[in-house]
Every structure is written in structure tokens, then in C-alpha cells.
Design an enzyme around this catalytic site. Sequence first.
Site, PDB file in Angstrom:
ATOM      1  N   GLY A 146     -15.479  12.717  15.626  1.00 55.92           N
ATOM      2  CA  GLY A 146     -16.051  11.639  14.805  1.00 55.92           C
ATOM      3  C   GLY A 146     -16.436  10.467  15.687  1.00 55.92           C
ATOM      4  O   GLY A 146     -15.781  10.187  16.693  1.00 55.92           O
ATOM      5  N   GLY A 153     -21.150   8.719  34.357  1.00 54.71           N
ATOM      6  CA  GLY A 153     -20.884   7.281  34.341  1.00 54.71           C
ATOM      7  C   GLY A 153     -22.109   6.469  33.990  1.00 54.71           C
ATOM      8  O   GLY A 153     -22.981   6.933  33.251  1.00 54.71           O
ATOM      9  N   GLY A 173     -23.601   9.785  30.648  1.00 53.56           N
ATOM     10  CA  GLY A 173     -22.568  10.710  30.163  1.00 53.56           C
ATOM     11  C   GLY A 173     -21.439  10.859  31.163  1.00 53.56           C
ATOM     12  O   GLY A 173     -20.890   9.860  31.658  1.00 53.56           O
ATOM     13  N   ASP A 229     -22.344   4.377  21.818  1.00 53.99           N
ATOM     14  CA  ASP A 229     -22.091   3.180  21.006  1.00 53.99           C
ATOM     15  C   ASP A 229     -20.843   2.455  21.512  1.00 53.99           C
ATOM     16  O   ASP A 229     -20.809   1.230  21.577  1.00 53.99           O
ATOM     17  CB  ASP A 229     -21.907   3.565  19.531  1.00 53.99           C
ATOM     18  CG  ASP A 229     -23.142   4.244  18.969  1.00 53.99           C
ATOM     19  OD1 ASP A 229     -24.258   3.901  19.410  1.00 53.99           O
ATOM     20  OD2 ASP A 229     -22.997   5.128  18.106  1.00 53.99           O
ATOM     21  N   SER A 281     -13.101   6.951  23.419  1.00 53.22           N
ATOM     22  CA  SER A 281     -13.734   7.292  22.129  1.00 53.22           C
ATOM     23  C   SER A 281     -14.016   8.793  21.996  1.00 53.22           C
ATOM     24  O   SER A 281     -14.192   9.286  20.895  1.00 53.22           O
ATOM     25  CB  SER A 281     -15.039   6.518  21.955  1.00 53.22           C
ATOM     26  OG  SER A 281     -16.068   7.117  22.716  1.00 53.22           O
ATOM     27  N   ASN A 300     -17.084   1.845  30.246  1.00 51.69           N
ATOM     28  CA  ASN A 300     -16.763   3.249  30.565  1.00 51.69           C
ATOM     29  C   ASN A 300     -15.401   3.653  30.000  1.00 51.69           C
ATOM     30  O   ASN A 300     -15.226   4.775  29.511  1.00 51.69           O
ATOM     31  CB  ASN A 300     -16.721   3.454  32.088  1.00 51.69           C
ATOM     32  CG  ASN A 300     -18.083   3.786  32.664  1.00 51.69           C
ATOM     33  OD1 ASN A 300     -19.048   3.955  31.917  1.00 51.69           O
ATOM     34  ND2 ASN A 300     -18.167   3.872  33.978  1.00 51.69           N
ATOM     35  N   THR A 328     -19.836  12.251  20.210  1.00 54.49           N
ATOM     36  CA  THR A 328     -20.600  11.438  19.248  1.00 54.49           C
ATOM     37  C   THR A 328     -20.058  10.005  19.248  1.00 54.49           C
ATOM     38  O   THR A 328     -18.862   9.790  19.099  1.00 54.49           O
ATOM     39  CB  THR A 328     -20.470  12.014  17.809  1.00 54.49           C
ATOM     40  OG1 THR A 328     -20.673  13.419  17.853  1.00 54.49           O
ATOM     41  CG2 THR A 328     -21.470  11.356  16.871  1.00 54.49           C
ATOM     42  N   ASP A 379     -22.097  10.017   8.383  1.00 56.19           N
ATOM     43  CA  ASP A 379     -22.262  11.167   9.278  1.00 56.19           C
ATOM     44  C   ASP A 379     -21.732  12.428   8.600  1.00 56.19           C
ATOM     45  O   ASP A 379     -20.575  12.475   8.167  1.00 56.19           O
ATOM     46  CB  ASP A 379     -21.508  10.935  10.598  1.00 56.19           C
ATOM     47  CG  ASP A 379     -22.181   9.897  11.474  1.00 56.19           C
ATOM     48  OD1 ASP A 379     -23.276   9.432  11.113  1.00 56.19           O
ATOM     49  OD2 ASP A 379     -21.606   9.555  12.527  1.00 56.19           O
TER      50      ASP A 379
HETATM   51  O1  RIB Z   1     -24.617   7.355  18.127  1.00 57.88           O
HETATM   52  C1  RIB Z   1     -24.031   8.184  17.173  1.00 57.88           C
HETATM   53  C2  RIB Z   1     -24.604   7.894  15.820  1.00 57.88           C
HETATM   54  O2  RIB Z   1     -25.969   8.266  15.810  1.00 57.88           O
HETATM   55  C3  RIB Z   1     -23.983   8.662  14.694  1.00 57.88           C
HETATM   56  O3  RIB Z   1     -22.861   8.017  14.136  1.00 57.88           O
HETATM   57  C4  RIB Z   1     -25.125   8.861  13.715  1.00 57.88           C
HETATM   58  O4  RIB Z   1     -24.981   8.154  12.520  1.00 57.88           O
HETATM   59  C5  RIB Z   1     -26.377   8.440  14.477  1.00 57.88           C
HETATM   60  O5  RIB Z   1     -26.845   7.237  14.045  1.00 57.88           O
END
Ligand code: RIB
Length: 294
Positions: free
Chosen positions: A275, A213, A210, A240, A270, A264, A236, A16
Site C-alpha cells: 500500500g 537512489g 529507485g 511520494d 515506505s 531516501n 507504490t 487505490d
Molecule cells: O504514486 C503512487 C500513487 O499514484 C498511487 O497511490 C495512485 O493513486 C497513483 O496516483
Amino acid sequence: MGQAPNITIVGSINMDIVTITDQLPKMGETILGQQFQMNPGGKGANQAVASARLGAAVQMIGCVGEDLFGNEMIAHLNSEGVDVSNVEQVATQTGTASITVSNKDNNIIVVPGANNHVTASFVEAKRDVIAESDILILQLEIPLDGVLKAVEIATKNGVIVILNPAPIRELPADLLNKVDYLTPNEHEIKHLTNEKNHAELIEKVILTKGSEGVSYFQKGKEINIPAYTIDVVDTTGAGDSFNAGFAVALGQGLSVEAACLYGNAVAALSTTRLGAQTGMPTADEVQEFLSNKN
Ligand code: RIB
């Protein structure tokens, strides 16, 4: 919670490249930003690191380039306790994501590079790893035939499949039918369900919204699990983190509702650092956060 699950991630690994700016430039304009960072990322790798920090046994299946970023990504995943024996280096560039963070939100351009090598034949060669997992998690930053092959292997072997359909693209109905859980955001869900398939698909959707929730659906009824309020630095990787938390909790035998609550909490924590992976919490940190909320 029960024993930590064995999770396999078939997905992307990116470097990233992050710019923090107060304002966004218009096309043709140059502006000065505030900060620059390079961080390990990629939706697949992010979900792998988040799951490992939460205590799961995690295998990553993916590709990086034969370059400095590729070496760094493998070393980094390894240091996070992710099994990298199925991450291969191929003769191209490691995937990159150019990320602009502005006013606590972001936009991202991914150049997949080596991630494009995670094809059906690549995944087929890793069949046993997928077949022996409790849970398979996938996203859409690798070729679709790689996703289809992984899902085919998983469903034949009774492995729970979570598909995070990001970034969204046209998906075959057969794939949507086979997965157990779909975790779109509000933008992605518009491309997944239509009038024809809505009733069938909606029961497997965990909709991430977001700061609102997440929602899951029971007999057509939407059940909302509100997000935790926290001081946000960077969102970001929040999606994930949610996916990892949801998967780990589900794999430990929690209900969908409890897994959403746990996801959640992981997602909220996170967002407290800049980052994608920097702020991803450990299981103990999530436990402490949840205890302080009760
Ligand atoms: O979901 C976030 C991710 O999306 C970032 O880390 C970036 O690499 C993209 O894949």
C-alpha cells in the site's frame, strides 16, 4: 533539524484499488491473482500524509467526489493530521487508481474523476493558503491550469515550489523556469530536459532512480545519493515518500544533499509494507532507522 515547515499540497486524492498477482495477464486473458486491497492513495494525498507523519503542518488543496470514497478520503486525511478544510466534494466520482503489484513492482491506471475539478479558478480561491506556506508541492494528476495557478501564487509570495512531474506530460517552459525543484524519475526526465534547456533545468532536478537512489546536479556534475538497502514489499508511493521527506528536510533548513538522504530513508521505509501510505514512517521512525545505519 529546525522547526517543521508549513507545507501545502495541491494535488490528487485517489482510492487505490490494488491487485497482487504473480504474473500479469495478456490482453484477452483471465488469470487468478493472490490478494486484493483498497487503500487511500493519490500522489497528492500520499505526499500530504507522508509530510504530516514527518511532523510538518500540512494543508491539502484538492477535490473528491460526493460518494463513499470521497467521504472516506476526507476522514482518512483528517485522521492523519492533514488540514482538509480546502478539500471539496464535487458532484462526480472520486479519483481511482487501478494498481497491479507483481514481483515487487507495479503499474497504475489513474482515472482522475474529481481531481479534474482542481482548476485554476478552484486554486485561485485558495490563494491565501498557498501564499502563507513555506513550501508548495505539486504533481500532475490535476489539470495543468491548476498547477500553473498554484505555482504563480507561490512564486509571487516567495514560497518554495517542488514539482513532482508525475505522470509526465508536456510542460510549458515558463512553468519549468518558475519551480525551484523538479523531482522526475528516469522515465520522466527524458520528457523534461532536452539539448536546449538541459544546462538551465538540470540544476533544479532531483532525479529519483529507485533502488539506485537519487541524484542532484551541481555545476553540471551529477552527485549520487545511494538508496538504503531494505526488504521491499511494495514500491507504490515510494516516490511520494521521497518527495515528502525531501520537502520536510529542506523546510527544516537542511542542505539539498542532506534532504536527499532523508528522503531516501523515508522512501526506503515506505516500501516495507503493502500500500502507498501504509509503510510511510513517522519522524521518530526515520530517526531510529538513520541512527541504526550510522
Ligand atoms: O504514486 C503512487 C500513487 O499514484 C498511487 O497511490 C495512485 O493513486 C497513483 O496516483
